[in-house]
Scaffold this motif. Sequence first.
Motif, short mmCIF file in Angstrom:
data_model
loop_
_atom_site.label_atom_id
_atom_site.label_comp_id
_atom_site.label_asym_id
_atom_site.label_seq_id
_atom_site.Cartn_x
_atom_site.Cartn_y
_atom_site.Cartn_z
N ASN A 60 -16.00 42.80 28.69
CA ASN A 60 -16.28 41.60 28.18
C ASN A 60 -15.86 41.54 26.57
O ASN A 60 -15.56 40.37 26.19
CB ASN A 60 -17.55 40.99 28.17
CG ASN A 60 -18.15 40.38 29.45
OD1 ASN A 60 -16.93 39.63 29.86
ND2 ASN A 60 -19.31 40.39 30.03
N LEU A 61 -15.55 42.57 26.27
CA LEU A 61 -15.24 42.71 24.95
C LEU A 61 -13.89 41.81 24.42
O LEU A 61 -13.96 41.21 23.59
CB LEU A 61 -15.09 44.23 24.24
CG LEU A 61 -16.32 44.84 23.88
CD1 LEU A 61 -16.17 46.39 23.85
CD2 LEU A 61 -17.14 44.41 22.95
N PRO A 62 -13.01 42.35 25.11
CA PRO A 62 -11.85 41.52 24.68
C PRO A 62 -11.60 40.14 25.28
O PRO A 62 -10.94 39.45 24.51
CB PRO A 62 -10.47 42.46 25.73
CG PRO A 62 -11.18 43.22 26.45
CD PRO A 62 -12.77 43.54 25.91
N PRO B 101 -23.40 40.67 32.90
CA PRO B 101 -24.53 39.77 32.03
C PRO B 101 -24.69 38.67 33.36
O PRO B 101 -23.63 38.28 33.85
CB PRO B 101 -23.58 39.34 31.18
CG PRO B 101 -22.33 39.71 30.88
CD PRO B 101 -21.94 40.58 32.28
N TYR B 102 -26.07 38.24 33.44
CA TYR B 102 -26.25 37.26 34.34
C TYR B 102 -25.89 35.95 33.75
O TYR B 102 -25.39 35.11 34.41
CB TYR B 102 -27.71 37.25 34.47
CG TYR B 102 -28.27 35.90 35.29
CD1 TYR B 102 -28.12 35.99 36.79
CD2 TYR B 102 -28.91 34.92 34.79
CE1 TYR B 102 -28.29 35.08 37.67
CE2 TYR B 102 -29.38 33.93 35.59
CZ TYR B 102 -29.10 33.86 36.83
OH TYR B 102 -29.46 33.01 37.81
N ASN C 51 -8.16 43.25 32.78
CA ASN C 51 -7.19 42.47 33.12
C ASN C 51 -6.53 42.84 34.60
O ASN C 51 -5.37 42.32 34.99
CB ASN C 51 -6.07 42.16 32.19
CG ASN C 51 -6.64 41.81 30.80
OD1 ASN C 51 -7.72 41.24 30.76
ND2 ASN C 51 -5.86 42.03 29.74
N LYS C 52 -6.91 43.88 35.02
CA LYS C 52 -6.22 44.17 36.25
C LYS C 52 -4.89 44.51 36.28
O LYS C 52 -4.04 44.52 36.92
CB LYS C 52 -6.40 43.26 37.66
CG LYS C 52 -7.80 43.01 37.91
CD LYS C 52 -7.82 42.34 39.10
CE LYS C 52 -9.18 41.82 39.60
NZ LYS C 52 -9.73 40.91 38.88
N ALA D 21 -17.21 35.74 31.84
CA ALA D 21 -18.11 37.11 31.26
C ALA D 21 -18.98 37.30 32.27
O ALA D 21 -19.35 38.31 32.30
CB ALA D 21 -18.53 36.26 29.85
N GLU D 22 -19.55 36.21 33.21
CA GLU D 22 -20.46 36.65 34.20
C GLU D 22 -19.82 37.63 35.14
O GLU D 22 -20.30 38.32 35.79
CB GLU D 22 -20.81 35.65 34.86
CG GLU D 22 -21.92 34.77 33.96
CD GLU D 22 -22.08 33.34 34.71
OE1 GLU D 22 -22.11 33.05 35.80
OE2 GLU D 22 -22.55 32.32 33.61
N LYS D 23 -18.35 37.65 35.24
CA LYS D 23 -17.74 38.39 36.45
C LYS D 23 -17.28 39.77 35.76
O LYS D 23 -16.66 40.47 36.50
CB LYS D 23 -16.57 37.64 36.76
CG LYS D 23 -16.75 36.24 37.41
CD LYS D 23 -17.29 36.43 38.71
CE LYS D 23 -17.86 35.34 39.46
NZ LYS D 23 -18.86 35.35 40.27
#
Lengths: 357, 345, 159
Positions: free
Chosen positions: A52-54, A313-314, C74-75, A44-46
């Motif tokens: 991030n939803l899925p 997100p951090y 997902n790229k 999630a941070e990346k």
Amino acid sequence: MKLSMGPQHPITGHFRFILDVDGDLVIKLDPDVGYTHRGIEKLAEKRTYPQNLPVIERTNSYCDSVGTMLGYLEAVEEVLGLEVPERGKYLRVIAAELNRIASHLYFLSLGAVATGFETMLMWTINDRELVLDLMERLSGQRITYTYPIMGGVRFDMPDGFKEEALKRLDYLGKRIEDYYTMAAKNHTFKMRMMKVGILKPSDAIRLGIVGPNLRASGVKADVRKDEPYEVYDRFDFMIPTGKNGDSYDRVGMRLKEIEQSISIVRQAVKDIPKGAFKKWAPYIVPKGEAYTRVESARGEFGYYLVGDGGIKPYRLKLSPPSFRNLIALPHLCRNVPLGDVPIIFITLDLIPMDVDR
Amino acid sequence: MIELSFAEIVELILKVLIFPGVAFPLLFAVIVIWFERKFLARIMLRIGPLHVGPFNRTGLLQPIADFIKLIQKEIIVPENAYKFLYNLAPILAALVASLSVAFIPYAPKPDGGYWVIFYTPLSLLVILAIFTARPFIMVGAGWASNSKYCTIGALRAALQLLAYEVPIVLSLASIVIMSRSFDLSRIIESQSSIWFIVLQPIGFIVILISMMAELSRRPFDIPVAEQELVFGWPTEYTGTQFALVMVSEYYDLCAVASLITLFFLGGWMGPAIPFIPPMLSGIIWFLLKMAIVTVVIIMGRGIYPRLRIDQLLDAGWTVLIPLATIQILITLVTAQWWLPLVGGG
Amino acid sequence: MLQLNGGCHWWEGGSLVKDVIVPFFLGFYHAFKRTFTIKHPFVRLRWTDRYRGRVVLNIDRCVSCRSCVNICPNKTLEMVVYKKRLLPQYDAGRCCFCNLCVEVCPTMALSMSPEVEWDEYTRKGMIRPPDRFSEPIKPVAEKTVTVKILDKRRGVAHR
Ligand code: SF4
Ligand code: SF4
């Protein structure tokens, strides 16, 4: 004798339990988790907030994806200071409650199969199909909906959804009577479930059990009532509680909760307001932090989100209900017959992906 | 040296190879497996087997297809297994299970004899002896597999089967008292005026439950409990050996259904069917009653969850055995009323 | 001697006769209801229009803005050169059908289609270059059904 149950075993899913067995008696159970660890918190941070939803959804995808996502969205919206339109909130509640019904039906099927009761497995899975089909009309997917998004929901209610939903919920309500006759009142089923894995209220609170398992022990705690999110304060529903805290109560709790969820969806589709169902949400989330909790099908799901003013997100910390309930498993599985281990495990409603994240 | 006439030789071959010998239990197994899958599927609102076989989408030959598939598979013997016993056990299980039909009379013959492969006046005792052999095969197989699940399953099987043999023998005692014979054909003959299910309802229930437990069918399939023990004592078997184990289970079902029909439902007794020789009509009645018993036994799998081993043993020792004993007492006390009712003698 | 935790005796749990016999007849009654299963290859499930199956690209509308490539978690999408244009390429093995790319596309060049049967035999076949990415969906020729509630007696079936 050490018995390694899982991760390839008919009942345990992706868990491994290390059992200390003496003949047919389990002296100690040691859960070995981590087989499905995907590092969702780090993922999630990346990723950006919408991306991030899925990902967040897949902490608990096959059972309760809407309930899982709502908390994340609440957190993001709290940091953003975004108010979701009324209609969007109602649609979120409808989706969440339908999803709760589907999840509890799934639970019932697993609970039945833990005792080798294949008929109930098939019946509940069949009737779950009604709910999944309804969700497909609403969101376009059957299992992982990705239906709520930041600022509302993805699609509006389709035409004829209200009538269809009411019809199906009526049918489901009647069908629950059959479940009572076939399972909850079945003598053999009662024999297997009653007085198995008794969780006392004091123990439940001390161990930090959440959700239906806590309520089955007789503690009245539900985030939907205690700290209403979305529009849960507008509906008339009650929180069922159990008496003994045994496996039978935990099964009965789900049956009663399905009835309550049916009533919530009925009310929601009837008095849903007109208007916009989503709002434009900014891509960049300001600095800030938020802790939100929602009542997913398995219990209270906690989210802690720290935004650093960027697009990602951090930090996102998840506190999933299955992980909290897992602690009860070794506690309950002391000196029980081997035949009770699947029942206790299933009625606690633990799913491995939720525990491992 | 016994002299056999040509007709007798033909009859013997017919008996051994077709009915009730080799072909009949096999056919019974195939039909019952198909029916079980189809019927349970209907209870569960599924369709069941669909594609194999004649008639449009009935899946009639599905069990045979499964059997052929199993035979093709590789036989895997675990490294640590005790190989001799491990390989012997499935063959023994199938053999022992198919033995009992040899002693069951299926119809009276016109010349006064019975349609049975091997006639002996003590056939009831022989059948009981055959049933006693089964737990040892299971324990042997479970121990020889040298796997933890198998061992636990074998121990459960031994506990369950040994515990439930006692109520069977006890309630058979009251049947023997009633018909005054150990001969299965005489037991049927004595039901000519009234079936024993009317005279001994308690005994019938005891036998039905204990026989289901003997067969390890759900709700009593504790030795092979899938959710707890993967598959119990036959977990490690694959291919042909697994097929033998499965077939032996249905051979046992065949024997048990025949026995319940014979003890309580009056065997071949029934109104004569017109245009059919009496022997054939006797067989038809026998098979019809057997079918009903089989359906009841099969239904248990769709309706009831599995019990736990301690509950099962508890019920066996504290309920069924006293009930069976009470049945004996009732039978003895009420002798004057039922004696005129019982025919044959 | 170890003390067993939990479990009840055979006589606990309601009426011994009624609660054994009533489920028996309920189950027997269900054997004569309509089955729920679809005989799949002969009849197929009808998907709703909203169903999120394969993503389809409309080549004519794409303006090569890369928005979809950026949003995809997902790229799945990747820009490739196709007939001297920069167009997205689609890796079916990675897509999670989250609808984000469809929403973000400024010219509505992307859309979700109800097509579900597009399996491939190779990993390479799953990567769809722009020409196959923009293939129109195959029509479903066979009979399709959807779940319907009949009356209470006959239950639910696919019609
Ligand atoms: S649907 Fe989601 S995963 Fe699939 S290509 Fe679009 S953005 Fe990527
Ligand atoms: S977002 Fe739409 S217009 Fe932009 S590159 Fe993707 S498909 Fe083409």
